[in-house]
Write a protein that holds these residues in place. Sequence first.
Motif, mmCIF file in Angstrom:
data_model
loop_
_atom_site.group_PDB
_atom_site.id
_atom_site.type_symbol
_atom_site.label_atom_id
_atom_site.label_comp_id
_atom_site.label_asym_id
_atom_site.label_seq_id
_atom_site.Cartn_x
_atom_site.Cartn_y
_atom_site.Cartn_z
ATOM 1 N N ALA A 129 15.901 3.278 37.480
ATOM 2 C CA ALA A 129 14.504 3.617 37.773
ATOM 3 C C ALA A 129 13.586 2.436 37.468
ATOM 4 C CB ALA A 129 14.084 4.830 36.956
ATOM 5 N N PHE A 130 12.698 2.154 38.396
ATOM 6 C CA PHE A 130 11.721 1.069 38.247
ATOM 7 C C PHE A 130 10.339 1.695 38.215
ATOM 8 C CE2 PHE A 130 8.874 -2.196 40.012
ATOM 9 C CZ PHE A 130 9.116 -3.223 39.123
ATOM 10 N N GLN A 131 9.679 1.615 37.067
ATOM 11 C CA GLN A 131 8.377 2.248 36.879
ATOM 12 C C GLN A 131 7.273 1.205 36.907
ATOM 13 O OE1 GLN A 131 9.701 4.157 33.083
ATOM 14 N NE2 GLN A 131 8.814 6.013 33.981
ATOM 15 N N TYR A 132 6.158 1.548 37.536
ATOM 16 C CA TYR A 132 5.020 0.637 37.624
ATOM 17 C C TYR A 132 3.771 1.443 37.930
ATOM 18 C CZ TYR A 132 5.556 1.220 42.684
ATOM 19 O OH TYR A 132 5.647 1.755 43.946
ATOM 20 N N ARG A 133 2.626 0.801 37.847
ATOM 21 C CA ARG A 133 1.362 1.425 38.209
ATOM 22 C C ARG A 133 0.909 0.892 39.564
ATOM 23 N NH1 ARG A 133 1.069 0.649 32.653
ATOM 24 N NH2 ARG A 133 0.520 2.497 31.456
ATOM 25 N N ALA A 134 0.252 1.745 40.323
ATOM 26 C CA ALA A 134 -0.256 1.317 41.623
ATOM 27 C C ALA A 134 -1.203 0.147 41.437
ATOM 28 C CB ALA A 134 -0.976 2.476 42.317
ATOM 29 N N GLY A 135 -0.901 -0.975 42.099
ATOM 30 C CA GLY A 135 -1.709 -2.180 41.992
ATOM 31 C C GLY A 135 -0.999 -3.321 41.285
ATOM 32 N N GLN A 136 0.114 -3.044 40.595
ATOM 33 C CA GLN A 136 0.829 -4.101 39.884
ATOM 34 C C GLN A 136 1.703 -4.918 40.833
ATOM 35 O OE1 GLN A 136 2.475 -1.738 36.396
ATOM 36 N NE2 GLN A 136 1.399 -3.362 35.295
ATOM 37 N N TYR A 137 2.324 -5.966 40.304
ATOM 38 C CA TYR A 137 3.129 -6.838 41.158
ATOM 39 C C TYR A 137 4.478 -7.144 40.528
ATOM 40 C CZ TYR A 137 1.675 -10.911 38.248
ATOM 41 O OH TYR A 137 1.450 -11.796 37.220
ATOM 42 N N ILE A 138 5.361 -7.707 41.370
ATOM 43 C CA ILE A 138 6.671 -8.167 40.903
ATOM 44 C C ILE A 138 6.789 -9.666 41.180
ATOM 45 C CG2 ILE A 138 7.864 -5.954 41.125
ATOM 46 C CD1 ILE A 138 8.518 -8.574 43.737
ATOM 47 N N GLU A 139 7.779 -10.283 40.548
ATOM 48 C CA GLU A 139 8.071 -11.687 40.823
ATOM 49 C C GLU A 139 9.494 -11.817 41.324
ATOM 50 O OE1 GLU A 139 7.307 -13.851 37.227
ATOM 51 O OE2 GLU A 139 5.137 -13.893 37.579
ATOM 52 N N PHE A 140 9.673 -12.604 42.384
ATOM 53 C CA PHE A 140 11.014 -12.967 42.838
ATOM 54 C C PHE A 140 11.544 -14.081 41.948
ATOM 55 C CE2 PHE A 140 9.420 -11.159 46.855
ATOM 56 C CZ PHE A 140 10.476 -10.307 47.157
ATOM 57 N N LEU A 141 12.796 -13.964 41.540
ATOM 58 C CA LEU A 141 13.461 -14.992 40.737
ATOM 59 C C LEU A 141 14.309 -15.830 41.677
ATOM 60 C CD1 LEU A 141 14.600 -12.668 37.794
ATOM 61 C CD2 LEU A 141 12.429 -13.885 38.069
ATOM 62 N N LEU A 142 13.877 -17.036 41.962
ATOM 63 C CA LEU A 142 14.566 -17.890 42.915
ATOM 64 C C LEU A 142 15.696 -18.654 42.232
ATOM 65 C CD1 LEU A 142 11.527 -19.232 44.985
ATOM 66 C CD2 LEU A 142 12.730 -17.034 45.116
ATOM 67 N N ARG A 143 16.611 -19.151 43.042
ATOM 68 C CA ARG A 143 17.825 -19.763 42.496
ATOM 69 C C ARG A 143 17.552 -21.010 41.669
ATOM 70 N NH1 ARG A 143 22.193 -19.244 47.510
ATOM 71 N NH2 ARG A 143 22.311 -16.950 47.513
#
Length: 344
Positions: A129-143
Motif C-alpha cells: 500500500a502506498f499512502q499519500y495526500r492529494a497534492g503530494q509528489y513522488i520522485e523517480f530514482l534514476l540509474r
Amino acid sequence: MTFTVTVEPSGRTFTATENETLLAAAIRQGIGLPYGCKDGACGSCKCRKISGVVTHGPHQSKALSADEEAAGLILTCCATAHSDVVIESRQVAEVGAFPIKKLPVRVLQLERAAPDVMIVRLQLPANDAFQYRAGQYIEFLLRDGTRRAYSIANAPHVQADVPMLELHIRHMPGGKFTDHVFGALKEKDILRIEGPFGSLYLREDANKPIILLASGTGFAPIKAIVQHLQHKGFTHPVWLYWGGRRPHDLYQDAWVRDAAATLPQLTYVPVVSDALPEDGWTGRTGFVHLAVLADHPDLSGFEVYASGAPVVVESARRDFTAAGLPAEAFYADAFTSEADKALG
C-alpha cells in the motif's frame, strides 16, 4: 554531532546531524516542513531562524537573498545545523504522517495529452500500500543516482479501484528523463519511485474559501485536490485558475469543466497568455495570477494552493501576500527543472 531542532509554534522537535540538511532530517523523522524543489532553487522551504547556528549550502539568490539571510531567514533544504536550532514554521504536518517508501512501479499507460505533455499512469504493487495526500509528489530514482520529481494527479481514494498513480510530464527537449519518456519509454517498463513528498495538500480544517492556481503541468496536483474535494463533499467556495501560453496547454480543460458540473461551488477560470489568431481564443488572457487578483483584490480571507513554473509561483506568492493573503495560507509546489536549478 547531533543537534536538536525545535519547530515553533508547534513545539515539535527532531534531531539533525551536521552532515544533513534540516529538511532531510525532518523528512526522515516524519516532520512535515514545507518544501518544493529540495535544491535551493524555489524558496518554498524558507522560514525564520529564531536561534541557533546554521550554514547554507549552494542556493539561488531568488530563493534566499543576502538581505533575507541577514534578517534571519533560512532555507531548510540547504541549511545544516551547527548547534541546537529553533525555527518558525507554521506548516508542520500532524504526527503520523505517511511513511516515505521506495518501490517499483510498472508503466500501465502512456497518453499524449498535448504536443509536449504525456500522461503517465503507473501501476503500484498490489501487496504494498502506498499512502499519500492529494497534492503530494513522488520522485523517480534514476540509474545514475539522480532524481526527478512529479506530482501525483489522482487523489488517494482512486486507489480503491486501481492501485495506480497518474503523472503529467512535460517534455523538456534535451532533458535526460523527459527525452526518455517521450522516446524509449513503453508500457510494462519498470521504474523505481520514492515518496510521498511535498506540503501542497489540502488543509481540510481551514473553513476558508480556496483558490487553486496552476500553470501548465502544475495542474497535476491541483487535479488531485479537485478529486479529493469531490470525494469529501467539500462545500466552501473554490476557484480554479489554470494558465497556459496556448489553449492546448490546458490539456484537460474538458475534465475540469466536467468536474465543475459536479461541484457547484467550483468556479473554473482558464487563462491563456499567448494565444495566436488561429487558436480562436475568446477567454481570459494575460498572466494567470493577475487574473486571480483582478477577481479577488482582497485575499485576506482565502487559502491558496499554487503549482507550476517557478516564476508563476514566486509572482503569486509576492503579489498575493501584498493583497492581504497571510503568508501561512499560501501552499505551493514550484516545478523546478534541472535547467532552472542550474541558473544562479
